[in-house]
Write a protein that holds these residues in place. Sequence first.
Motif, mmCIF file in Angstrom:
data_model
loop_
_atom_site.group_PDB
_atom_site.id
_atom_site.type_symbol
_atom_site.label_atom_id
_atom_site.label_comp_id
_atom_site.label_asym_id
_atom_site.label_seq_id
_atom_site.Cartn_x
_atom_site.Cartn_y
_atom_site.Cartn_z
ATOM 1 N N ALA A 1 6.386 -1.526 8.844
ATOM 2 C CA ALA A 1 6.555 -2.923 9.259
ATOM 3 C C ALA A 1 5.549 -3.840 8.579
ATOM 4 O O ALA A 1 5.774 -5.053 8.493
ATOM 5 C CB ALA A 1 6.431 -3.026 10.778
ATOM 6 N N THR A 2 4.430 -3.292 8.101
ATOM 7 C CA THR A 2 3.425 -4.115 7.411
ATOM 8 C C THR A 2 3.668 -4.168 5.911
ATOM 9 O O THR A 2 2.873 -4.781 5.184
ATOM 10 C CB THR A 2 2.010 -3.565 7.663
ATOM 11 O OG1 THR A 2 1.854 -2.309 6.978
ATOM 12 C CG2 THR A 2 1.749 -3.390 9.144
ATOM 13 N N GLY A 3 4.729 -3.519 5.424
ATOM 14 C CA GLY A 3 5.041 -3.560 4.002
ATOM 15 C C GLY A 3 4.529 -2.383 3.201
ATOM 16 O O GLY A 3 4.547 -2.417 1.960
ATOM 17 N N CYS A 4 4.077 -1.323 3.877
ATOM 18 C CA CYS A 4 3.614 -0.134 3.161
ATOM 19 C C CYS A 4 4.804 0.622 2.566
ATOM 20 O O CYS A 4 5.927 0.561 3.077
ATOM 21 C CB CYS A 4 2.850 0.795 4.107
ATOM 22 S SG CYS A 4 1.251 0.157 4.640
ATOM 23 N N HIS A 5 4.546 1.349 1.488
ATOM 24 C CA HIS A 5 5.532 2.232 0.873
ATOM 25 C C HIS A 5 5.057 3.669 1.038
ATOM 26 O O HIS A 5 3.872 3.916 1.314
ATOM 27 C CB HIS A 5 5.716 1.892 -0.607
ATOM 28 C CG HIS A 5 6.147 0.481 -0.839
ATOM 29 N ND1 HIS A 5 7.328 -0.031 -0.354
ATOM 30 C CD2 HIS A 5 5.525 -0.548 -1.499
ATOM 31 C CE1 HIS A 5 7.446 -1.303 -0.703
ATOM 32 N NE2 HIS A 5 6.355 -1.653 -1.395
ATOM 33 N N PHE A 6 5.977 4.614 0.816
ATOM 34 C CA PHE A 6 5.664 6.006 1.114
ATOM 35 C C PHE A 6 6.099 6.938 -0.005
ATOM 36 O O PHE A 6 7.097 6.682 -0.700
ATOM 37 C CB PHE A 6 6.342 6.440 2.420
ATOM 38 C CG PHE A 6 5.994 5.577 3.597
ATOM 39 C CD1 PHE A 6 4.805 5.762 4.278
ATOM 40 C CD2 PHE A 6 6.848 4.564 4.015
ATOM 41 C CE1 PHE A 6 4.473 4.967 5.359
ATOM 42 C CE2 PHE A 6 6.526 3.760 5.086
ATOM 43 C CZ PHE A 6 5.333 3.962 5.763
ATOM 44 N N ALA A 7 5.338 8.032 -0.147
ATOM 45 C CA ALA A 7 5.699 9.138 -1.043
ATOM 46 C C ALA A 7 5.555 10.425 -0.237
ATOM 47 O O ALA A 7 4.537 10.633 0.435
ATOM 48 C CB ALA A 7 4.780 9.164 -2.261
ATOM 49 N N TYR A 8 6.561 11.288 -0.307
ATOM 50 C CA TYR A 8 6.604 12.449 0.598
ATOM 51 C C TYR A 8 6.552 13.758 -0.167
ATOM 52 O O TYR A 8 7.247 13.946 -1.176
ATOM 53 C CB TYR A 8 7.873 12.433 1.448
ATOM 54 C CG TYR A 8 7.910 13.580 2.431
ATOM 55 C CD1 TYR A 8 7.265 13.475 3.657
ATOM 56 C CD2 TYR A 8 8.527 14.779 2.115
ATOM 57 C CE1 TYR A 8 7.241 14.536 4.549
ATOM 58 C CE2 TYR A 8 8.514 15.849 2.998
ATOM 59 C CZ TYR A 8 7.875 15.715 4.214
ATOM 60 O OH TYR A 8 7.847 16.778 5.094
ATOM 61 N N THR B 1 0.840 -1.200 0.000
ATOM 62 C CA THR B 1 0.000 0.000 0.000
ATOM 63 C C THR B 1 0.877 1.253 0.000
ATOM 64 O O THR B 1 1.836 1.354 0.761
ATOM 65 C CB THR B 1 -0.913 0.023 1.237
ATOM 66 O OG1 THR B 1 -1.800 -1.093 1.187
ATOM 67 C CG2 THR B 1 -1.730 1.311 1.287
ATOM 68 N N LEU B 2 0.542 2.202 -0.863
ATOM 69 C CA LEU B 2 1.277 3.464 -0.921
ATOM 70 C C LEU B 2 0.620 4.475 0.017
ATOM 71 O O LEU B 2 -0.567 4.786 -0.137
ATOM 72 C CB LEU B 2 1.300 4.012 -2.348
ATOM 73 C CG LEU B 2 2.002 5.365 -2.524
ATOM 74 C CD1 LEU B 2 3.492 5.248 -2.176
ATOM 75 C CD2 LEU B 2 1.818 5.905 -3.945
ATOM 76 N N ILE B 3 1.392 4.958 0.959
ATOM 77 C CA ILE B 3 0.925 5.985 1.895
ATOM 78 C C ILE B 3 1.570 7.304 1.501
ATOM 79 O O ILE B 3 2.804 7.407 1.444
ATOM 80 C CB ILE B 3 1.303 5.645 3.350
ATOM 81 C CG1 ILE B 3 0.826 4.242 3.737
ATOM 82 C CG2 ILE B 3 0.762 6.710 4.300
ATOM 83 C CD1 ILE B 3 -0.650 4.083 3.851
ATOM 84 N N HIS B 4 0.759 8.308 1.210
ATOM 85 C CA HIS B 4 1.307 9.638 0.939
ATOM 86 C C HIS B 4 1.532 10.362 2.272
ATOM 87 O O HIS B 4 0.730 10.222 3.204
ATOM 88 C CB HIS B 4 0.350 10.442 0.063
ATOM 89 C CG HIS B 4 0.298 9.964 -1.358
ATOM 90 N ND1 HIS B 4 -0.415 8.856 -1.750
ATOM 91 C CD2 HIS B 4 0.905 10.444 -2.477
ATOM 92 C CE1 HIS B 4 -0.268 8.670 -3.048
ATOM 93 N NE2 HIS B 4 0.535 9.627 -3.519
ATOM 94 N N ILE B 5 2.595 11.121 2.328
ATOM 95 C CA ILE B 5 2.929 11.881 3.534
ATOM 96 C C ILE B 5 3.034 13.349 3.147
ATOM 97 O O ILE B 5 3.703 13.698 2.164
ATOM 98 C CB ILE B 5 4.263 11.416 4.145
ATOM 99 C CG1 ILE B 5 4.253 9.908 4.414
ATOM 100 C CG2 ILE B 5 4.566 12.179 5.431
ATOM 101 C CD1 ILE B 5 5.604 9.360 4.827
#
Length: 423
Positions: free
Chosen positions: A327-334, A284-288
Motif C-alpha cells: 500500500a505504500t508503493g513497495c515492490h517485491f522479489a520472491y 522500495t524493493l522488498i525481497h521475500i
Amino acid sequence: MSGLPAATRDWLTGPGLTRLWQGARKRLESNGVQATGSLRLTAMSPQERNDLSLLLGKPLTGAAVTIRLDVLDARLRASAAGLGLRQTLEELGPPLTDRRAARADVAARREQVWSSLASSLDTSPLADQEWPRQWYDLLRRTGVPKGVTPEAAIWTLQQAVQVLTTLFGPERGSALGRGELAAMATGSAHGLDDGTWLARLVQRGVALAHGTDFPDDAAGRRALWRLVSVTPDEVSSTVLTYGLRTDGEGWRERALRERADHHAEVHVTPRDLHGLRLQLPAGTLIHICENPRVVEAAADAACVQPLVCTSGSAATVVFMLLDALAATGCHFAYHGDFDWPGITLANRVIRRYEARSWRMGTADYEHLAARSRAEGIPQLALDGQPVDADWDSDLAPAMTALGVALHEEATLDLLVDDLSRQT
C-alpha cells in the motif's frame, strides 16, 4: 431360546427362500414394521418356485410371483413356524429396524435443536433486537455441521447465545480477550478459536448485528472481533523481517530502524502492525524468502537490502505486513524452495503482489542442481504432483526431468550476495 423348531428353521433358511426374506425385511423396515403391502419376486429358480409353493400352499409355475405380506403372515402363523412374519424375520436374522420411526425420531431431534435455540433467544436480553431473528433464520438454513449430534448442537447454540448476550446485552462491560470470553462461556480458553463451529456462530451474529459481510479470511475475522471490543490473540503469530527502515518517530518505528542499523532481525506481530506506521520510500524493493535461514545469513553478512520471510506456508500476519508495504508503493522479489509446495507458495505471492521472481528461473534451478551434484551434496528426491510456475513455463518440466528438490539453503550464497548490494 429360539421360537422356531430346529427342522423348521433349517427349511426356512434354505436358499429357496433367501430372496423372500430379504425382500420382506426391506419392505417391513420401510412401512413401520407392518405386514402390509406386497412383494414381487422375478426370475425365480426352480428351487425358489418349489419352496414358495410349499410355503404359500399353492402351486407356482411362472417365473415371477406377487406375494401379499398379510397372506404370508397368516400362512406362517398357521404353519409349523407358529410365528407371524415379523417374529419369523427376527428369528432368522437381526432385529428389524423401524426406519419410518427412526426418520421421524431424527426429524424430531433436529426440530428440537431449532426450538431450543428459538426459546433461548426469546428469553435472552437480545429478544427485542432484529438481528437475532436474522441470525436464527440463517443458521436454520445452513443447518448443523456434519457429525454434530443434536444434543451437541443444542449445547453449542446455547453457548453462542450466551456469548452474544455478553457482547450485546445491557450489562456489557469493558473490552475482553477472546480467550477470556471463551473461558466464560465454555470453560476453555480455546472455545472460540478460529475454525470452531462456536466461533463461526458468534462471528455470524456479530456480522449481522453490525450489518457487515461475514469475512472469508483470518484478518477479516480478527477485525470482526475488534468490532465488539474482543481482542484476539495478536502476539503469538509473527512475521520474520530484516532491514525494514520505516519512516515515523514513534517508538515502534524507531525500534525497527535501530534493529536494522544493527543488522538484527525482527519478529513483528499483528499487534505491532496495528500501531506501526509502515512508510518506506516509494518504489522500495522488498525481497521475500521462504526459509528463516536466509534471514539469519543476511543478518550475519550485514546485508543492506530489506527482507521479509514467509517461514514456510505464510501465516496471515505475513500477508498483513506485505499488504501494508504494498500500500505504500513497495515492490517485491520472491525466492523460495525448488519443490512443488515451494512453487505453489511462490505462485501465490507473485500473483498477489505482481512480484518478480528472484533466482527462481529454469537456468537457476539447473545451475544449482548441477552445482550440488558436483559438490557431492546428497540429492533430495522431488515428490508430489508437479505445479506450473506462473513466471517460467519451462521450470516445472525441468524440475520433473531432473527429479531433484532444492531448498533455499542451496542458493544461500547467491541470495546473500544479492542482498548485500546497494540498489
